[in-house]
Design a protein around this motif. Structure first.
Motif: not given
Length: 487
Positions: A90-91, A106-111, A124-130
């Motif tokens: 991906g990019r 959280s992006s839907a594309e491969p990165l 504090y933040e728990k980041l959503t990972v796609a």
């Protein structure tokens, strides 16, 4: 146990490949490339895995300290995937701010996401990972501060070469507050995850939690330090998870090192565990464990299996200055069907100390004074974290100066942290209170320790020691001991 028929198992040693730990250190094995600048998008990176652009060392010779692909279960074909590649193909993008990291995760594309510098989150933040993501620290010094990553129903994610640190809630060492689900990485029903050359320290809850029917996970060459709960696997009755832990360095932690519950296969090899105060590796219930070539130093209850069912096979492990359970074998475990490189156990500590964690290392420089405060004004918010910031076998004297407050944690002055003064900052013992819910509140194992201007107690009366001293030449001045005994 005999090898299963029809498999091709390759268990080589790093020493047989000519990569003795001392040789790796003395020859300057790694000379990483210069990291790419923090521009937002690098079109030329399309189709690459990003390792070169992030300045990661190449795979130089046999032994696999920095590899192109994971060893262990993350590299096994399953669930419709050939292995774990993250965002490769991906990019290639760059994140130098929390906003950029949040968006890319959280992006839907491969990165392939390359992290630059310290990304500090105000809250504090728990980041959503796609799915299909690689998170790579650029060169040395990349860190995510006061945040974590959450993987739910995703696949094919890689984390490499950065530090996750400092989401600890002062005073909540046990991680029981409802707002303290501050894991470094939390995985639920996710597959093919590779966590490699990372450093996890001083977080709120678990450093890494592998939960709810995850599969094909490898944790390799990471450092887990200065914390209560290091690694937990489970939160499910389904026996499906397969996880590999190899060449990790777990130090100055309390419990879950790792806790492996109902795993279909846990392959734990060539890890270095030291200075652990509750328990080391624990198999629970139906978990199948193969534990080989690990080095345990100064670990309480280093290896155990409990609960109904399950199995433990333990071979070629070293227990150095350990107490308690040391791994009684039980049942029929398993043999891995993937190839892996097995380091001779006695070489593990030096090798993992040299190459575990992200580039730049994780052992702090010596400082004469370290401050601890619950209000955020100190260097650290817990006594355990301050002790972890003292280099092992420190050459000079160190003072840990504790500001007023009630510190709920099991504190330890480890035997390799000599000539440490642990002192209340005000001179009034009642101002600085060390307490714990059960067992020893303060263990002093190091010679030449000075305790001054403190109160050591427990949340409820204890029949045994709340202040326990095993080191020699200990000096106490204005120290009050309550709700238990001193010995």
């Amino acid at each position: 146990m005999a090898k299963p028929q029809g498999t091709n198992i390759r268990r080589r040693t790093l020493l047989s490949a000519g990569l003795a730990a001392g040789t790796l250190v003395s020859t300057g094995f790694f000379h990483p490339a210069t990291a790419a600048p923090a521009t937002e998008v690098t079109p030329s990176g399309v189709g690459l895995n990003g390792f070169y652009e992030a300045g990661l060392p190449a795979n130089r010779g046999k032994g696999g300290v920095w590899t192109e692909a994971p060893a262990g279960f993350a590299g096994v074909a399953s669930h419709g995937r050939a292995g774990t590649t993250g965002g490769a193909g991906g990019r290639l993008v760059h994140a130098a701010t929390p906003d950029q990291l949040r968006t890319y995760a959280s992006s839907a594309e491969p990165l392939v996401v390359i992290l630059h510098g310290e990304l500090v989150f105000a809250q504090y933040e728990k980041l959503t990972v796609a799915s299909n993501k690689s998170f790579l620290g650029a060169g040395s010094g990349a860190a995510v501060v006061n945040a974590g990553f959450k993987l739910v129903n995703v696949a094919n994610v890689v984390f490499r070469n950065f530090t996750l640190r400092d989401s600890y809630i002062p005073g909540d060492f046990a991680g029981k507050r409802p707002d303290n689900d501050r894991d470094g990485i939390q995985m639920d029903t996710s597959t093919h995850v590779w966590v490699d050359h990372m450093h996890f320290t001083r977080l709120g809850d678990g450093l890494v939690d592998i939960r709810k029917d995850c599969d094909n996970v490898t944790l390799s060459w990471n450092v887990f330090s200065d914390h209560n709960k290091a690694l937990g696997e489970g939160w499910t009755q389904n026996v499906v998870t397969r996880v590999t832990l190899h060449h990790n360095w777990i130090r100055n932690t309390h419990q879950r090192n790792a806790s492996l519950d109902n795993t279909a296969a846990s392959h734990v090899y060539n890890n270095y565990l030291e200075d652990i105060s509750s328990y080391g590796m624990l198999g629970r219930n139906a978990a199948l464990l193969l534990v080989e070539g690990n080095y345990f130093r100064n670990v309480r209850n280093p290896l155990h299996h409990q609960g109904p069912g399950g199995a433990l096979a333990a071979r070629d492990n070293v227990f150095d200055e350990c107490t308690g359970n040391t791994g009684q074998e039980r049942g029929a475990s398993f043999e891995p069907t993937y190839p892996y490189d097995l380091t001779p156990t006695r070489a593990v500590p030096a090798l993992v100390r040299a190459f575990g964690g992200p580039l730049g290392g994780t052992v702090p420089p010596l400082r004469n004074v370290l401050t601890v405060a619950l209000d955020g004004t100190g260097d650290f918010a817990s006594i355990r974290a301050a002790v972890g910031a003292i280099p092992p076998n420190n050459a000079g004297a160190v003072t840990v100066l504790v500001q007023p407050g009630v510190y709920h944690e099991p504190a330890v002055i480890w035997g390799d942290r000599r000539n440490v003064t642990l002192a209340g900052a005000t001179g009034n013992a009642a101002d600085v209170v060390l307490t714990n819910s059960e067992g020893v509140t303060l263990l002093v194992a190091a010679d030449g320790t000075t305790l001054r201007d403190l109160t050591v107690t427990s949340d409820t009366p204890q029949p045994g020691h709340v202040l326990h001293v095993t080191g020699k030449g200990i000096t106490r001045s204005n120290v009050t001991v309550l709700n238990g005994t001193f010995g």
